[in-house]
Each structure stands twice: as C-alpha cells, then as structure tokens.
Design an enzyme around this catalytic site. Structure first.
Site, PDB file in Angstrom:
ATOM      1  N   GLN A 238       0.832  -1.213   0.000  1.00 25.23           N
ATOM      2  CA  GLN A 238       0.000   0.000   0.000  1.00 25.23           C
ATOM      3  C   GLN A 238       0.867   1.264   0.000  1.00 25.23           C
ATOM      4  O   GLN A 238       0.503   2.277  -0.588  1.00 25.23           O
ATOM      5  CB  GLN A 238      -0.935  -0.026   1.216  1.00 25.23           C
ATOM      6  CG  GLN A 238      -1.956   1.082   1.238  1.00 25.23           C
ATOM      7  CD  GLN A 238      -3.121   0.813   2.163  1.00 25.23           C
ATOM      8  OE1 GLN A 238      -4.249   0.609   1.735  1.00 25.23           O
ATOM      9  NE2 GLN A 238      -2.878   0.837   3.466  1.00 25.23           N
ATOM     10  N   ASN A 241       1.603   2.648  -3.460  1.00 27.45           N
ATOM     11  CA  ASN A 241       0.574   3.542  -4.007  1.00 27.45           C
ATOM     12  C   ASN A 241       0.719   4.944  -3.431  1.00 27.45           C
ATOM     13  O   ASN A 241       0.585   5.945  -4.125  1.00 27.45           O
ATOM     14  CB  ASN A 241      -0.833   3.006  -3.690  1.00 27.45           C
ATOM     15  CG  ASN A 241      -1.095   1.696  -4.387  1.00 27.45           C
ATOM     16  OD1 ASN A 241      -0.772   0.640  -3.862  1.00 27.45           O
ATOM     17  ND2 ASN A 241      -1.642   1.739  -5.578  1.00 27.45           N
ATOM     18  N   GLU A 242       1.003   4.987  -2.116  1.00 27.90           N
ATOM     19  CA  GLU A 242       1.162   6.279  -1.429  1.00 27.90           C
ATOM     20  C   GLU A 242       2.316   7.071  -2.053  1.00 27.90           C
ATOM     21  O   GLU A 242       2.208   8.264  -2.321  1.00 27.90           O
ATOM     22  CB  GLU A 242       1.422   6.010   0.062  1.00 27.90           C
ATOM     23  CG  GLU A 242       1.786   7.234   0.855  1.00 27.90           C
ATOM     24  CD  GLU A 242       1.689   7.026   2.374  1.00 27.90           C
ATOM     25  OE1 GLU A 242       1.093   6.023   2.805  1.00 27.90           O
ATOM     26  OE2 GLU A 242       2.188   7.875   3.117  1.00 27.90           O
ATOM     27  N   ARG A 243       3.421   6.372  -2.306  1.00 26.47           N
ATOM     28  CA  ARG A 243       4.607   7.067  -2.818  1.00 26.47           C
ATOM     29  C   ARG A 243       4.394   7.510  -4.267  1.00 26.47           C
ATOM     30  O   ARG A 243       4.856   8.572  -4.664  1.00 26.47           O
ATOM     31  CB  ARG A 243       5.831   6.165  -2.658  1.00 26.47           C
ATOM     32  CG  ARG A 243       6.205   6.094  -1.185  1.00 26.47           C
ATOM     33  CD  ARG A 243       7.141   5.006  -0.774  1.00 26.47           C
ATOM     34  NE  ARG A 243       7.160   4.971   0.700  1.00 26.47           N
ATOM     35  CZ  ARG A 243       7.650   4.002   1.434  1.00 26.47           C
ATOM     36  NH1 ARG A 243       8.203   2.952   0.863  1.00 26.47           N
ATOM     37  NH2 ARG A 243       7.606   4.062   2.747  1.00 26.47           N
ATOM     38  N   ALA A 246       2.051  10.546  -4.306  1.00 25.88           N
ATOM     39  CA  ALA A 246       2.753  11.715  -3.761  1.00 25.88           C
ATOM     40  C   ALA A 246       3.649  12.333  -4.829  1.00 25.88           C
ATOM     41  O   ALA A 246       3.745  13.562  -4.948  1.00 25.88           O
ATOM     42  CB  ALA A 246       3.585  11.303  -2.544  1.00 25.88           C
TER      43      ALA A 246
END
Ligand code: FAD
Length: 380
Positions: A238, A241-243, A246
C-alpha cells in the site's frame, strides 16, 4: 498514452472541479485549520473521482492507473497541499489494501462508501515510538472469540479527526519485528476509540492531523483486511501507491509553482530589465524545468510498469525520494526569486514553501527511501 482525447477530457474535468469546488474555499479552510471532508468528498464521489481504479461493482470507475497519474497532477494544482494530501489519503493510501485484499463484505461496507464520499477514511500506521521503523509499532490487537481487542496510540494521522474508519496496522501476535501484524478496518464510532488531540502543523494546515487512542476497542475479526499476520507486507504494498501518488501530486505542484514564478519574473523589474532577463535566474528556472521533466517522465515509466503488473517498489522509492528533494529546491527558488513579497503570507509562495517541506518526511523520509534503495540495489 497520457495524451489521448479521453485523458485530456479527464484532465479538464478534474481541473474544472478543483477550480469550482475547491479553490474558492481554500483560504477559509487554511484559516480554520481543517476542511469539511465529508462535504468535499461527497462532491468528489458524485463526480466519480474517489475510486478511479476500483471495481465498478463497488462503485469505482474501473479505469487504468494512467488516470490516477493525471488525477494526482491536477490535485497538485490546488493551492493548499493539505487538501490534495487529504484527498490522496482517501484514494491512494487508506483504501488500496482494502480493494486488493479485503473480503467482499468488507468492501461493500467500507470501500463503497469511501468511493461515494459518504465515508472519510484514514491510514493509521505511525505511532509515537515507531515512524520510519514500522516494525517497531506496538499497537496491539488481541483476539477474544470472534473479536479483536485493540489497545495503543497512533500519531500524525491525516483526516484523523474526521475519519469514519481507519485502515489500522496493529500487532496480532507476539512474533515481533515484521511478523505478526495485521491490517484491520476500525470504525471510529466504536467504544474506546478517541481523538486525543488535533495537531498544530507548520504546513498543510487545511488538513486535520490527529493523535488517536485505542482503549479496549472491539471490532470483529472479520474486519481484518486480507491475511492475518501479513499486515506488514500488505502495508508495504500500500505504501507503493502512497509514494506514487505523492510523486504525481508533486509534479503538479512544481509545474504550477514554476509557471507562476516565471510569470512574476516577467513583470517584476530591477536594474532596468525584467528579472527573468537575468541569465542566472533564467538558467536556474530552465534547470528546474529540466529536472521536473525527468520526474514527470519517470512517473510515467513507473505508472506503465505498475499497469503491466510489475513490482514498482524501486520506481516508487526513487520517485518519492526525488520528488521530495525537488520540491525543496523548487520551493526555495520560488521564494528566493520573489524576494520580500515571496516571504509574505499574502503570496502563494509562503504556503507552498511550508506545505511542500513535508514530502521529504511523511510517507517515509528521504533517508528511509535511500535505505530501501540501497537494499534493492544490493549496496548492503
Ligand atoms: C503532516 C503529516 C501527516 C502524516 N500523515 C500520516 C498518516 O496519515 N498516517 C500515518 O500512519 N502516518 C502519517 N504521518 C507520519 C509520517 O509518515 C512519519 O512522520 C514519517 O514516516 C517519519 O516518521 P517519524 O516522524 O517517526 O520520524 P523518525 O522515525 O523519528 O525519524 C526522524 C528522522 O530521522 C531520519 N532517519 C530515520 N531513519 C533513518 C535511517 N535509517 N538512516 C538515516 N536517517 C534516518 C529521517 O531524517 C527522519 O525524518 C504523517 C506525518 C506528518 C508530519
């Protein structure tokens, strides 16, 4: 592939949404130190923007990842980093695991309302004594019959005061280290859950960030996302996806910042010429444009690999690292070339400078990206 007619239309739709439903309210939200997440997310949900890649049976659009890239770039044009961060928590940080690993029932109960915007979601990983080193987290979920009993504290949780549910990472066995953690959906209306405090921040001020407390909180074991004991590994996926999101947002933010700075330097005169006529200023901006182009196309390569189903850990790590470092360089140049007015709160540069500093810290600090990269590249 990011410039088909459908992509262009989509980009225009998001831009129009931002201009109509977000930008007019940003000042008010920044002053208030919070934005109305339910109100805004319902509008985003109605526009089909909260579940771009999620399955239509749960209310998603079933689109490919290229649309998330454009979505991120357009979110970057919001003049408050807090709002783009809060939206991306909902779309790309708190819900990917649920979509990827959650049971049908769990998705119907929690993913669908997060896609319609009825529910606000948050991702609860960081703790007072465990940030960079996720393996050090202590929040504990002990099984009692068919329930988890959760005790612990989570810190710096975005959307934390407004969330209807959390994607919580907790220890569910005594194995220690990376083992024995699970991801659990925790609704926030349960007994024993409380928001201990809303935190005051340097930037991203329109987003609420909270410390959360769990005191014998009971949730069904059926709220576990995916496999019990595989929470750490699922969260690592997960985090990719965050990186990625961003880095997509950062490209949008930097594009706008450089456009606005060039426009200002064309108008502002010193020593008898527009400031932009100075070779030093022009070359600095040209170089930042070149670096931004590299990042944008690196993001596209990352997204393409993701769409091919490849492991994007290395791509996402590099993108996040370089995006964070570049944001700092761009924000510094923008404020510098604006001079005194750039230091004033009345100019966009001041907020931009504060907001963008987070990227090198949140979601894994630069050094944590370097640590991961050194490992991937076999540097010990
Ligand atoms: C505004 C904001 C919003 C956030 N939102 C969320 C959220 O929604 N959910 C969530 O779970 N978390 C959230 N976080 C937490 C964020 O991800 C962490 O702050 C971040 O991972 C760093 O952890 P830490 O603060 O504990 O820093 P620490 O782990 O204490 O590290 C401090 C510093 O030490 C350095 N460092 C760390 N490890 C190494 C190393 N191995 N080698 C060299 N240097 C190192 C880095 O410079 C790092 O910044 C948020 C944070 C902020 C500030």
């Amino acid at each position: 592939m990011y410039e088909t007619r459908d992509h262009e239309l989509f980009r225009k739709t998001v831009r129009a949404f931002v201009e109509r439903s977000i930008e007019p309210y940003v000042e008010e939200w920044e002053q208030a130190g919070i934005f109305p997440a339910h109100e805004l997310f319902r509008k985003l949900g109605a526009a089909g923007l909260l579940g771009l890649e999620y399955a239509p049976e749960f209310g998603g659009q079933g689109a490919d990842h290229s649309y998330s890239v454009l979505f991120g770039e357009e979110l970057g044009r919001i003049s408050s980093g807090g709002v783009s961060m809060a939206i991306s928590v909902q779309t790309d940080m708190a819900t990917p695991s649920l979509h990827r690993f959650g049971s049908e029932e769990l998705k119907r109960r929690y993913l669908t309302p997060a896609i319609t915007g009825e529910h606000v979601a948050a991702i609860a990983v960081t703790e007072p004594d465990a940030g960079s080193d996720v393996a050090g987290l202590r929040t504990r979920a002990a099984q009692d019959g068919d329930e988890w009993v959760i005790n612990g504290t989570k810190l710096y949780i975005t959307n934390g005061t407004q969330a209807d549910w959390l994607c919580l990472l907790a220890r569910t066995s005594d194995e220690g280290g990376y083992r024995g953690m699970s991801q659990i959906v925790v609704p926030t209306d349960v007994e024993g859950f409380s928001v201990s405090r809303k935190l005051d921040k340097l930037g991203n001020r329109s987003s609420d960030t909270a410390e959360l407390s769990f005191d014998d909180v009971r949730v069904p074991v059926a709220n576990t996302i995916g496999v019990v004991g595989r929470g750490f590994q699922q969260q690592m996926a997960q985090f990719q996806n965050e990186r990625m999101i961003a880095s997509y947002i950062a490209v949008g933010q930097m594009t706008m910042a450089l456009e606005r700075t060039a426009a200002y330097l064309r108008e502002r005169h010193a020593f008898g010429t527009p400031l932009l006529d100075n070779q030093y200023v022009r070359f600095r901006l040209a170089e930042l444009h070149a670096e931004l182009d590299l990042l944008r196309h690196y993001n596209y390569a990352c997204a393409d690999a993701y769409m091919r189903g490849e492991d994007t850990t290395r791509f996402a790590t590099i993108a996040k690292l370089k995006a964070g470092r570049m944001q700092r360089a761009v924000a510094d140049a923008c404020i510098q070339f604006h001079g005194g007015i750039g230091y004033m709160e009345e100019t966009w540069t001041a907020r931009y400078f504060r907001d963008t500093r987070l990227l090198s810290i949140g979601g894994g600090a630069d050094e944590v990206m370097l640590r991961a990269l050194a490992r991937i590249d076999g540097l010990g």
